[in-house]
Design a protein around this motif. Structure first.
Motif: not given
Length: 216
Positions: A164-193
């Motif tokens: 809300a503070t930065l958007a008027p200047d064209g700067i945007r903020a976002v949080s990505v909520t990881v809905q799983g446990t990080l793992a070496r394989e599968g959908a929640f590898t660090p690379d996929r996140v």
């Protein structure tokens, strides 16, 4: 400097390292901020063909963190993406956790984002992004790590205020909520996140969301 730059706060192995490498592959110069030299050096060695700079800082020390981020901003001449990754894991339930410990953890997992954004602000211009690694702990905390849930809920809330503070200047903020446990394989590898974080940073501005869930 015409090359875009990302500064990764709380850099090391895991998601932050994957974010750094992914943005480097996209042509970004990379700044890495962390508390220990060895993990930063190891991560730096995995990034090729772009300008990579490291800075050591205690992120809970406002002066130290500010000096590190402004130094990177001065070197690159710009910060196009500020990625915030750190949190504190302390295995204590609410009856074991002290107020001092809770505040110490929140200082890293939430307060350091304030320091980072305030330090980076002179180098952020329209089109820049602030991205945060979020967690399902914000909504479904594990009672044995009570402070982590507080941190993740708090940092997501702070992202709403930053947006809300930065958007008027064209700067945007976002949080990505990881809905799983990080793992070496599968959908929640660090690379996929990391790929989800990159995608969130490139959302259509007309439909911008400050909280983007990643469910794999």
């Amino acid at each position: 400097m015409s090359t875009p730059a990302i500064v990764v706060v709380g850099a090391g192995p895991g998601v932050s390292g994957s974010v750094a490498r992914l943005f480097a592959a996209e042509g970004y110069a990379v700044g890495l901020v962390g508390i220990d030299a060895a993990p930063l050096s190891e991560l730096e060695a995995t990034i090729a063909d772009v300008d990579v700079r490291t800075a050591i800082a205690d992120l809970t020390d406002v002066e130290s963190a500010t000096h590190a981020i402004t130094g990177l901003g001065d070197h690159f001449g710009r910060i196009d993406v500020l990625h915030f990754n750190p949190s504190a894991f302390r295995e204590k339930d609410p009856l074991e956790l002290t107020v001092a410990e809770l505040l110490q953890d929140v200082a890293l997992g939430v307060g350091a984002l304030l320091t980072a954004v305030q330090a980076a602000r002179p180098y952020l211009s329209s089109g820049a992004r602030v991205t945060v690694t979020g967690s399902m702990a914000a909504d479904e905390p594990w009672h044995r790590a009570a402070s982590l849930g507080v941190q993740k809920a708090g940092v997501r809330n702070l992202v709403h205020s930053l947006e809300a503070t930065l958007a008027p200047d064209g700067i945007r903020a976002v949080s990505v909520t990881v809905q799983g446990t990080l793992a070496r394989e599968g959908a929640f590898t660090p690379d996929r996140v990391a790929a989800a974080i990159l995608a969130a940073s490139r959302q259509d501005e007309d439909g911008w969301r400050t909280d983007v869930p990643y469910a794999g």
